[in-house]
Design a protein around this motif. Structure first.
Motif, PDB file in Angstrom:
ATOM      1  N   TRP A 243       0.815   4.211  -2.710  1.00 31.47           N
ATOM      2  CA  TRP A 243       0.598   5.622  -2.335  1.00 31.47           C
ATOM      3  C   TRP A 243       1.721   6.499  -2.882  1.00 31.47           C
ATOM      4  O   TRP A 243       1.470   7.578  -3.417  1.00 31.47           O
TER       5      TRP A 243
ATOM      6  N   TRP B 136      -4.067   9.013   3.666  1.00 37.09           N
ATOM      7  CA  TRP B 136      -4.558   8.435   2.404  1.00 37.09           C
ATOM      8  C   TRP B 136      -5.195   7.073   2.654  1.00 37.09           C
ATOM      9  O   TRP B 136      -6.282   6.775   2.148  1.00 37.09           O
TER      10      TRP B 136
ATOM     11  N   LYS C 122     -13.939  12.401  -3.828  1.00 41.05           N
ATOM     12  CA  LYS C 122     -12.802  12.747  -4.678  1.00 41.05           C
ATOM     13  C   LYS C 122     -13.099  13.924  -5.603  1.00 41.05           C
ATOM     14  O   LYS C 122     -12.287  14.269  -6.460  1.00 41.05           O
TER      15      LYS C 122
ATOM     16  N   ASN D  96      -8.542   7.371   4.505  1.00 39.78           N
ATOM     17  CA  ASN D  96      -9.554   7.963   3.637  1.00 39.78           C
ATOM     18  C   ASN D  96     -10.068   6.933   2.627  1.00 39.78           C
ATOM     19  O   ASN D  96     -11.271   6.802   2.402  1.00 39.78           O
ATOM     20  N   GLU D  97      -9.120   6.178   2.011  1.00 35.45           N
ATOM     21  CA  GLU D  97      -9.506   5.159   1.039  1.00 35.45           C
ATOM     22  C   GLU D  97     -10.360   4.079   1.716  1.00 35.45           C
ATOM     23  O   GLU D  97     -11.358   3.616   1.162  1.00 35.45           O
ATOM     24  N   LYS D  98      -9.955   3.662   2.932  1.00 34.81           N
ATOM     25  CA  LYS D  98     -10.693   2.621   3.645  1.00 34.81           C
ATOM     26  C   LYS D  98     -12.102   3.089   3.982  1.00 34.81           C
ATOM     27  O   LYS D  98     -13.078   2.363   3.783  1.00 34.81           O
TER      28      LYS D  98
ATOM     29  N   GLU E 262     -13.901   5.507   2.576  1.00 32.83           N
ATOM     30  CA  GLU E 262     -14.736   5.678   1.390  1.00 32.83           C
ATOM     31  C   GLU E 262     -15.215   4.329   0.855  1.00 32.83           C
ATOM     32  O   GLU E 262     -16.355   4.184   0.411  1.00 32.83           O
TER      33      GLU E 262
ATOM     34  N   TYR F 220       0.828  -1.207   0.000  1.00 31.20           N
ATOM     35  CA  TYR F 220       0.000   0.000   0.000  1.00 31.20           C
ATOM     36  C   TYR F 220       0.867   1.263   0.000  1.00 31.20           C
ATOM     37  O   TYR F 220       0.535   2.261  -0.656  1.00 31.20           O
TER      38      TYR F 220
END
Length: 321
Positions: A74, A114, A233, A117-119, A121, A70
């Motif tokens: 990133w 990051w 996003k 936030n990804e998790k 969303e 990950y």
């Protein structure tokens, strides 16, 4: 890129005739991508100590290899590279040949933000699709007849238990207890039932009051010179020298107003060329926006190189939008 390192790469390009027609072709682009990937993997190894800490402290609950994967992803997607290859064309920004940035421990902060936030969303997306997200153990309920007063029932083994503990009750005992509870409730507390219902009403009002409170969306350290996605996003914040930039693909879909820490109205500049809003970050601005029929507040506190950003969903704005 160091001078010797670049000369070696240039020599390799020349020996393989990459400076000819193939320089603008896919061979060069593929080789360059492989070269870049190896450099980024080296940056991941530089972050090894800090990634160990994230895992040991339980900040990210994944295996070491997963976290490294990950972090590499990133780094590739979020760091600004000075040297770029696109469709066979070579692009050098600012005249700098050091195209893969060095690792800095501040990168760990950006990576965590990051990742979270990804998790978040993705989990929110699953919820919108009806996927149940629940980490708690479900209560296991088995019907057995112990609590069934109907003698004609075909159910014969009732127990209520969770996965750790089971309780079985004898039919006569349960029926006796139920009778005693009802009798004592009516005898001793009958006069207070109305009061109890009144208390329940007060509790409902309190719950309603709680539901009207602001909802915390996220709190994070604002990264420097990086676009940080917020809400979705379609919008981002960027801390750029003395300016806070509010931009994104959906920037035309917001209403916005702001004030300073002292309560004074702040100037908002609309940069039409970049299609974004610019606000003086040194004033520690408090911003309110309307976006997709909801209201949000964005509060910036701190000073240069250490600004904290708090985003809340609010029921009603305090500024004219």
């Amino acid at each position: 890129m160091k001078t010797q390192e670049f000369n070696n790469l240039a020599s390799q390009m020349e020996n393989n005739n990459w400076w000819g027609n193939s320089f603008l072709g896919k061979d060069f682009e593929k080789k360059f991508e492989e070269y870049t990937k190896k450099k980024v993997e080296k940056r991941t190894e530089d972050a090894d100590f800090f990634l160990d800490i994230l895992i040991e402290q339980g900040i990210i609950k994944l295996s070491k290899e997963k976290v490294k994967d990950y972090f590499t992803k990133w780094f590739l997607e979020n760091k600004e590279f000075d040297l770029q290859i696109k469709d066979g064309d070579l692009a050098i920004e600012d005249g700098d040949l050091k195209f893969v940035p060095d690792f800095n421990k501040d990168d760990i902060v950006g990576f965590i933000n990051w990742f979270e936030n990804e998790k978040t969303e993705f989990i929110d997306y699953l919820k919108t699709k009806g996927v149940k997200i629940d980490n708690e153990k479900d209560l296991e309920i088995k019907n057995s007849g112990n609590l069934i007063i109907n003698n004609n029932s075909n159910v014969h083994n009732q127990s209520i238990a969770n996965s750790d503990k089971k309780k079985k009750w004898e039919k006569g005992t349960i029926i006796s207890l139920i009778g005693l509870i009802i009798a004592f409730t009516v005898l001793l507390f009958g006069n207070n039932l109305v009061s109890r219902f009144s208390d329940d009403s007060k509790s409902q009002k309190q719950l309603l009051k709680e539901s009207n409170k602001d909802i915390i969306v996220k709190t994070f350290n604002l990264p420097y010179l990086e676009n940080y996605p917020i809400l979705d996003k379609g919008l981002f914040l960027k801390y750029y020298f003395n300016s806070l930039i509010v931009g994104g693909a959906n920037i035309d879909g917001i209403k916005i107003n702001t004030r300073g820490k002292n309560g004074n109205k702040l100037e908002i500049n609309r940069e039409t060329s970049d299609n974004n809003y610019e606000i003086d970050i040194n004033e520690e601005p408090y911003i309110e926006i309307e976006y997709k029929k909801k209201f949000y507040s964005i509060e910036i506190t701190g000073q240069h190189y250490s600004f904290l950003c708090k985003i809340n969903e609010i029921k009603n704005p305090t500024l004219d939008l």
